[in-house]
Design a protein around this motif. Structure first.
Motif, mmCIF file in Angstrom:
data_model
loop_
_atom_site.group_PDB
_atom_site.id
_atom_site.type_symbol
_atom_site.label_atom_id
_atom_site.label_comp_id
_atom_site.label_asym_id
_atom_site.label_seq_id
_atom_site.Cartn_x
_atom_site.Cartn_y
_atom_site.Cartn_z
ATOM 1 N N GLU A 169 0.629 -1.482 0.163
ATOM 2 C CA GLU A 169 0.177 0.234 0.130
ATOM 3 C C GLU A 169 1.028 1.366 0.033
ATOM 4 O O GLU A 169 0.329 1.940 -0.689
ATOM 5 C CB GLU A 169 -0.931 -0.005 1.465
ATOM 6 N N GLU A 170 1.393 1.082 0.339
ATOM 7 C CA GLU A 170 2.579 2.129 0.647
ATOM 8 C C GLU A 170 3.916 2.812 -0.247
ATOM 9 O O GLU A 170 4.144 3.883 -0.359
ATOM 10 C CB GLU A 170 3.394 2.527 2.579
ATOM 11 N N SER A 171 4.212 1.478 -1.262
ATOM 12 C CA SER A 171 4.802 1.936 -2.210
ATOM 13 C C SER A 171 4.596 2.626 -3.274
ATOM 14 O O SER A 171 3.214 2.711 -4.172
ATOM 15 C CB SER A 171 5.744 0.302 -2.438
ATOM 16 N N TYR A 172 5.845 2.920 -4.341
ATOM 17 C CA TYR A 172 4.959 3.193 -5.187
ATOM 18 C C TYR A 172 5.911 2.254 -6.780
ATOM 19 O O TYR A 172 6.768 1.690 -6.518
ATOM 20 C CB TYR A 172 6.473 4.963 -5.369
ATOM 21 N N TYR A 173 4.832 2.586 -7.192
ATOM 22 C CA TYR A 173 5.235 2.272 -8.779
ATOM 23 C C TYR A 173 5.291 2.572 -9.962
ATOM 24 O O TYR A 173 4.346 3.325 -9.943
ATOM 25 C CB TYR A 173 4.434 0.601 -8.687
ATOM 26 N N GLU A 174 6.482 2.382 -10.777
ATOM 27 C CA GLU A 174 6.483 3.164 -12.235
ATOM 28 C C GLU A 174 6.771 4.851 -11.588
ATOM 29 O O GLU A 174 5.551 5.431 -12.180
ATOM 30 C CB GLU A 174 5.633 2.906 -12.727
ATOM 31 N N ASP A 175 7.041 4.846 -10.299
ATOM 32 C CA ASP A 175 7.071 6.821 -9.956
ATOM 33 C C ASP A 175 5.274 7.333 -9.808
ATOM 34 O O ASP A 175 5.356 8.588 -9.455
ATOM 35 C CB ASP A 175 7.752 7.414 -10.939
ATOM 36 N N MET A 176 4.118 6.349 -9.424
ATOM 37 C CA MET A 176 3.271 6.240 -9.041
ATOM 38 C C MET A 176 2.617 5.987 -8.127
ATOM 39 O O MET A 176 3.624 4.554 -7.178
ATOM 40 C CB MET A 176 2.447 5.925 -10.536
ATOM 41 N N LYS A 177 1.683 6.337 -6.487
ATOM 42 C CA LYS A 177 0.976 6.058 -5.701
ATOM 43 C C LYS A 177 0.903 4.687 -6.553
ATOM 44 O O LYS A 177 0.676 4.425 -7.921
ATOM 45 C CB LYS A 177 0.121 6.615 -5.389
ATOM 46 N N LYS A 178 0.297 3.125 -5.681
ATOM 47 C CA LYS A 178 0.583 1.846 -5.788
ATOM 48 C C LYS A 178 -1.381 2.115 -6.747
ATOM 49 O O LYS A 178 -1.666 1.411 -7.428
ATOM 50 C CB LYS A 178 -0.214 0.957 -4.562
ATOM 51 N N THR A 179 -2.195 3.394 -5.867
ATOM 52 C CA THR A 179 -3.890 3.082 -6.653
ATOM 53 C C THR A 179 -3.460 4.038 -8.309
ATOM 54 O O THR A 179 -4.177 3.091 -9.052
ATOM 55 C CB THR A 179 -4.044 4.172 -5.679
ATOM 56 N N ALA A 180 -2.651 5.137 -8.372
ATOM 57 C CA ALA A 180 -1.853 4.889 -9.526
ATOM 58 C C ALA A 180 -1.863 4.357 -10.802
ATOM 59 O O ALA A 180 -2.027 4.151 -11.772
ATOM 60 C CB ALA A 180 -1.441 6.488 -9.711
ATOM 61 N N PHE A 181 -0.869 3.327 -10.278
ATOM 62 C CA PHE A 181 -0.283 2.007 -10.775
ATOM 63 C C PHE A 181 -1.452 1.289 -11.235
ATOM 64 O O PHE A 181 -1.464 0.982 -12.390
ATOM 65 C CB PHE A 181 0.877 1.633 -10.509
ATOM 66 N N ILE A 182 -2.238 0.431 -10.125
ATOM 67 C CA ILE A 182 -3.560 0.381 -10.383
ATOM 68 C C ILE A 182 -4.077 0.177 -11.030
ATOM 69 O O ILE A 182 -4.964 -0.550 -12.101
ATOM 70 C CB ILE A 182 -3.947 -0.631 -8.760
ATOM 71 N N TYR A 183 -4.576 1.653 -11.004
ATOM 72 C CA TYR A 183 -5.462 2.183 -12.460
ATOM 73 C C TYR A 183 -4.555 2.348 -13.453
ATOM 74 O O TYR A 183 -5.362 2.340 -14.893
ATOM 75 C CB TYR A 183 -5.413 3.943 -12.071
ATOM 76 N N GLN A 184 -3.597 1.919 -13.820
ATOM 77 C CA GLN A 184 -3.100 1.578 -15.131
ATOM 78 C C GLN A 184 -3.084 0.830 -15.480
ATOM 79 O O GLN A 184 -3.436 0.187 -16.596
ATOM 80 C CB GLN A 184 -1.765 3.027 -14.888
ATOM 81 N N GLN A 185 -2.505 0.111 -14.464
ATOM 82 C CA GLN A 185 -2.866 -1.175 -14.983
ATOM 83 C C GLN A 185 -4.240 -1.763 -15.777
ATOM 84 O O GLN A 185 -4.311 -2.998 -16.518
ATOM 85 C CB GLN A 185 -2.404 -2.812 -13.890
ATOM 86 N N MET A 186 -5.183 -1.517 -15.088
ATOM 87 C CA MET A 186 -6.231 -2.004 -15.245
ATOM 88 C C MET A 186 -6.667 -1.217 -16.348
ATOM 89 O O MET A 186 -7.260 -1.971 -17.552
ATOM 90 C CB MET A 186 -7.368 -0.981 -14.415
#
Length: 130
Positions: free
Chosen positions: A41-58
């Motif tokens: 939950e606290e990590s950044y992926y591809e320089d995005m908060k997890k929620t933004a990263f998950i949205y991109q994956q969606m």
């Protein structure tokens, strides 16, 4: 190199290997809900908060599904771009043949980042160039 060989090479403990396999399974099954549950939950992926990263994956998974893909085949390749010579996981649509490559970064046995390898990915209108 086969995907299982790469998992064995980059994941140092059995717990990390199991976790990595679960993450890759979420990508292969186009399951952003599972990915959301697995990632920190606290990590950044591809320089995005997890929620933004998950949205991109969606959005990426939606793009695959719009091309009639129901599953992504897993293989590996070597990055020829910004991660020169680093191994990446390549996810290929079972119908479209479009590729989505990801690099998974580890620090002390934990996944600390996941990002797209644009040189090994193709066929996505939903993504900005990286």
């Amino acid at each position: 190199m086969h995907a299982q060989e790469l998992v064995q090479k980059i994941a140092t403990t059995q717990k990390t290997k199991s976790y990595l396999i679960q993450v890759l399974d979420a990508f292969q099954n186009l399951d952003y809900h599972k990915l959301n549950n697995l990632l920190d939950e606290e990590s950044y992926y591809e320089d995005m908060k997890k929620t933004a990263f998950i949205y991109q994956q969606m959005q990426i998974f939606k793009e695959f599904k719009s091309k009639a893909d129901t599953y992504l085949n897993l293989s590996t390749n070597i990055c020829t771009g910004c991660l020169c010579s680093e191994p990446v996981f390549v996810l290929t649509g079972n119908t479209s043949g479009h590729k989505y490559a990801i690099y998974i970064q580890f620090t002390q046995g934990e996944i600390t980042d996941i990002f797209r390898c644009s040189k090994q990915s193709n066929g996505f209108n939903c993504l900005p160039p990286f």
